[in-house]
Design a protein around this motif. Structure first.
Motif, mmCIF file in Angstrom:
data_model
loop_
_atom_site.group_PDB
_atom_site.id
_atom_site.type_symbol
_atom_site.label_atom_id
_atom_site.label_comp_id
_atom_site.label_asym_id
_atom_site.label_seq_id
_atom_site.Cartn_x
_atom_site.Cartn_y
_atom_site.Cartn_z
ATOM 1 N N ALA A 44 0.833 -1.207 0.000
ATOM 2 C CA ALA A 44 0.000 0.000 0.000
ATOM 3 C C ALA A 44 0.866 1.255 0.000
ATOM 4 C CB ALA A 44 -0.910 -0.008 1.227
ATOM 5 N N ALA A 45 1.972 1.224 0.737
ATOM 6 C CA ALA A 45 2.851 2.399 0.769
ATOM 7 C C ALA A 45 3.505 2.628 -0.589
ATOM 8 C CB ALA A 45 3.913 2.215 1.855
ATOM 9 N N ARG A 46 3.908 1.556 -1.268
ATOM 10 C CA ARG A 46 4.518 1.718 -2.587
ATOM 11 C C ARG A 46 3.495 2.209 -3.606
ATOM 12 N NH1 ARG A 46 6.698 -3.424 -1.038
ATOM 13 N NH2 ARG A 46 8.868 -3.220 -0.331
ATOM 14 N N LEU A 47 2.252 1.746 -3.495
ATOM 15 C CA LEU A 47 1.225 2.240 -4.407
ATOM 16 C C LEU A 47 0.956 3.722 -4.213
ATOM 17 C CD1 LEU A 47 -1.366 -0.707 -4.347
ATOM 18 C CD2 LEU A 47 0.206 -0.073 -6.199
ATOM 19 N N ASP A 48 1.140 4.199 -2.996
ATOM 20 C CA ASP A 48 0.964 5.625 -2.720
ATOM 21 C C ASP A 48 2.173 6.452 -3.109
ATOM 22 O OD1 ASP A 48 -1.538 5.142 -1.747
ATOM 23 O OD2 ASP A 48 -0.920 5.025 0.358
ATOM 24 N N GLY A 49 3.213 5.794 -3.632
ATOM 25 C CA GLY A 49 4.386 6.516 -4.096
ATOM 26 C C GLY A 49 5.403 6.809 -3.019
ATOM 27 N N ALA A 50 5.369 6.098 -1.899
ATOM 28 C CA ALA A 50 6.329 6.341 -0.820
ATOM 29 C C ALA A 50 7.697 5.790 -1.211
ATOM 30 C CB ALA A 50 5.850 5.693 0.475
ATOM 31 N N SER A 51 8.746 6.523 -0.858
ATOM 32 C CA SER A 51 10.106 6.073 -1.118
ATOM 33 C C SER A 51 10.507 5.015 -0.095
ATOM 34 C CB SER A 51 11.082 7.252 -1.056
ATOM 35 O OG SER A 51 11.064 7.853 0.232
ATOM 36 N N ALA A 52 11.683 4.401 -0.314
ATOM 37 C CA ALA A 52 12.143 3.358 0.603
ATOM 38 C C ALA A 52 12.378 3.926 2.005
ATOM 39 C CB ALA A 52 13.414 2.712 0.062
ATOM 40 N N PHE A 53 12.959 5.129 2.071
ATOM 41 C CA PHE A 53 13.192 5.740 3.384
ATOM 42 C C PHE A 53 11.876 6.093 4.058
ATOM 43 C CE2 PHE A 53 13.861 9.550 5.996
ATOM 44 C CZ PHE A 53 14.811 9.047 6.887
ATOM 45 N N ARG A 54 10.908 6.548 3.272
ATOM 46 C CA ARG A 54 9.593 6.888 3.833
ATOM 47 C C ARG A 54 8.900 5.638 4.368
ATOM 48 N NH1 ARG A 54 6.744 11.229 5.844
ATOM 49 N NH2 ARG A 54 4.507 10.848 5.616
ATOM 50 N N VAL A 55 9.017 4.525 3.650
ATOM 51 C CA VAL A 55 8.425 3.271 4.119
ATOM 52 C C VAL A 55 9.082 2.822 5.416
ATOM 53 C CG1 VAL A 55 8.128 0.820 3.574
ATOM 54 C CG2 VAL A 55 7.719 2.557 1.808
ATOM 55 N N LEU A 56 10.407 2.961 5.474
ATOM 56 C CA LEU A 56 11.121 2.573 6.688
ATOM 57 C C LEU A 56 10.708 3.431 7.878
ATOM 58 C CD1 LEU A 56 13.418 0.966 8.098
ATOM 59 C CD2 LEU A 56 14.991 2.750 7.296
ATOM 60 N N ARG A 57 10.573 4.732 7.637
ATOM 61 C CA ARG A 57 10.280 5.650 8.744
ATOM 62 C C ARG A 57 8.817 5.602 9.168
ATOM 63 N NH1 ARG A 57 8.949 11.191 9.167
ATOM 64 N NH2 ARG A 57 8.880 11.369 6.902
ATOM 65 N N SER A 58 7.910 5.420 8.218
ATOM 66 C CA SER A 58 6.484 5.519 8.532
ATOM 67 C C SER A 58 5.792 4.173 8.722
ATOM 68 C CB SER A 58 5.761 6.300 7.426
ATOM 69 O OG SER A 58 6.308 7.598 7.285
ATOM 70 N N VAL A 59 6.383 3.099 8.215
ATOM 71 C CA VAL A 59 5.720 1.794 8.303
ATOM 72 C C VAL A 59 6.522 0.836 9.188
ATOM 73 C CG1 VAL A 59 4.885 -0.196 6.999
ATOM 74 C CG2 VAL A 59 4.660 2.113 6.044
ATOM 75 N N THR A 60 7.795 0.657 8.849
ATOM 76 C CA THR A 60 8.580 -0.377 9.530
ATOM 77 C C THR A 60 8.903 -0.009 10.973
ATOM 78 O OG1 THR A 60 9.559 -0.951 7.388
ATOM 79 C CG2 THR A 60 10.628 -1.796 9.370
ATOM 80 N N LEU A 61 9.506 1.166 11.154
ATOM 81 C CA LEU A 61 9.966 1.529 12.501
ATOM 82 C C LEU A 61 8.838 1.640 13.526
ATOM 83 C CD1 LEU A 61 12.845 4.076 11.779
ATOM 84 C CD2 LEU A 61 12.995 1.664 12.411
ATOM 85 N N PRO A 62 7.681 2.229 13.196
ATOM 86 C CA PRO A 62 6.615 2.264 14.217
ATOM 87 C C PRO A 62 6.140 0.883 14.657
ATOM 88 C CG PRO A 62 6.182 3.879 12.509
ATOM 89 C CD PRO A 62 7.317 3.042 12.014
#
Length: 322
Positions: free
Chosen positions: A219-237
């Motif tokens: 879902a994050a990639r479909l929204d155009g999130a970068s790899a760093f954005r995915v790490l910061r907003s999805v993985t780390l939380p």
């Protein structure tokens, strides 16, 4: 001709007579048996953990030297040993060096472990198995054996590090005494502690990454999130609770690092690699001031507890916000 049957009248409910109060029931063997099973473990923990701690607290409040160790005529002096330590400039230098050593190690360990865990998650099955096996073998190596290997690596005459650097054209490193220079010895010990600590942290963080649903990444990639954005907003939380737990454990382990320093440098050269656990042993054994050594150990426990309290408060605050 139908016959209508009358239903029998219901009997009134009569409460059953209560039993007169009697003596309390005695616990049966089945109720005592679990406590008997855990009694050896509890007694062993009290003897191996609580008793030494209480003994160290008592010695830190006494005048306890070599004479008192042999004859046993120690007398109570209160907090005089703590006042002596807190008034010693060398003690505060060691405290600052301890926090510096802890901060450098923890930052490097958590950064490298996170990167290694992310790399393992993206590897294929065979490479993932190979990397995890290498990490487990590194983690399983005894501390003294790993320290001895590092001593030989940085040996002034026979070390492979000096041989490699000299072969590459850096002739100034021929017979270079790494452990005779304070900053070089400090850096070698940091590398040793990081090398031994990264496997556990990386494997633990990788296990946390496997619990993150793949649908969130898609879902994050479909929204155009970068790899760093995915790490910061999805993985780390999502892995933050386990990340904070690993961070707290690494703070404890690096704060009380002793074996590596004692085997490799014994706190030298000078005091360049002396941290609080090494300082306590030096004071107790070299100077035969067991009271000051115990006081230094108790202050180490208090400082480490204070650091952990700050981390746990921050972790509970983040959980409350979520």
């Amino acid at each position: 001709m139908s016959v209508v049957r009358e239903r029998p009248a219901r009997r009134p409910l009569v409460p059953s007579p209560r039993r007169p109060p009697g003596p309390a029931r005695r616990p049966t063997m089945s109720g005592v048996w679990p406590y008997l099973l855990i009694a050896p473990a509890v007694l062993g923990m009290l003897y191996l953990l609580v008793y030494p701690l209480a003994r160290a607290v008592l010695i830190s409040l006494q005048d306890f030297g070599l004479r008192q160790l042999i004859l046993g005529d120690a007398h109570f002096v209160g907090f005089a040993n703590y006042r002596t330590l807190l008034g010693d400039p060398r003690f505060w230098t060691v405290v600052r060096r301890t926090f510096l050593f802890m901060a450098v190690n923890v930052v490097l360990i958590m950064t490298l472990s996170t990167l290694v865990a992310l790399m393992i998650e993206r590897l294929g099955r065979r490479w993932r198995t190979a990397v995890l096996s290498a990490l487990v073998l590194t983690w399983a190596m005894p501390v003294v054996a790993a320290t001895t290997v590092f001593q030989w690596l940085f040996h002034s005459r026979f070390g492979i590090v000096n041989h490699t650097l000299t072969g590459l054209g850096f002739t100034s490193f021929e017979d270079y005494p790494w452990l005779a220079h304070g900053s070089a010895a400090f850096a070698i010990l940091v590398a040793l502690v990081v090398w031994q600590s990264v496997p556990f942290a990386a494997i633990t963080l990788y296990s946390a990454l496997t619990t993150v649903p793949s649908e969130l990444y898609e879902a994050a990639r479909l929204d155009g999130a970068s790899a760093f954005r995915v790490l910061r907003s999805v993985t780390l939380p999502l892995v933050r609770p386990l990340f904070m737990l690993v961070l707290s454990l690494e703070v404890i382990w690096t704060f009380r690092a002793f074996v590596q320093i004692w085997v490799m440098t014994r706190g030298g050269p000078g005091d360049a690699t002396t941290i609080l656990p090494v300082y306590a042993v030096q004071t107790a054994l070299a100077q035969q001031c067991y009271d000051l050594g115990s006081a230094a150990s108790m202050l180490t426990v208090l400082l480490m507890s204070g650091v952990l309290v700050l981390y746990f408060r921050q972790m509970f605050r983040q959980e409350a916000e979520l």
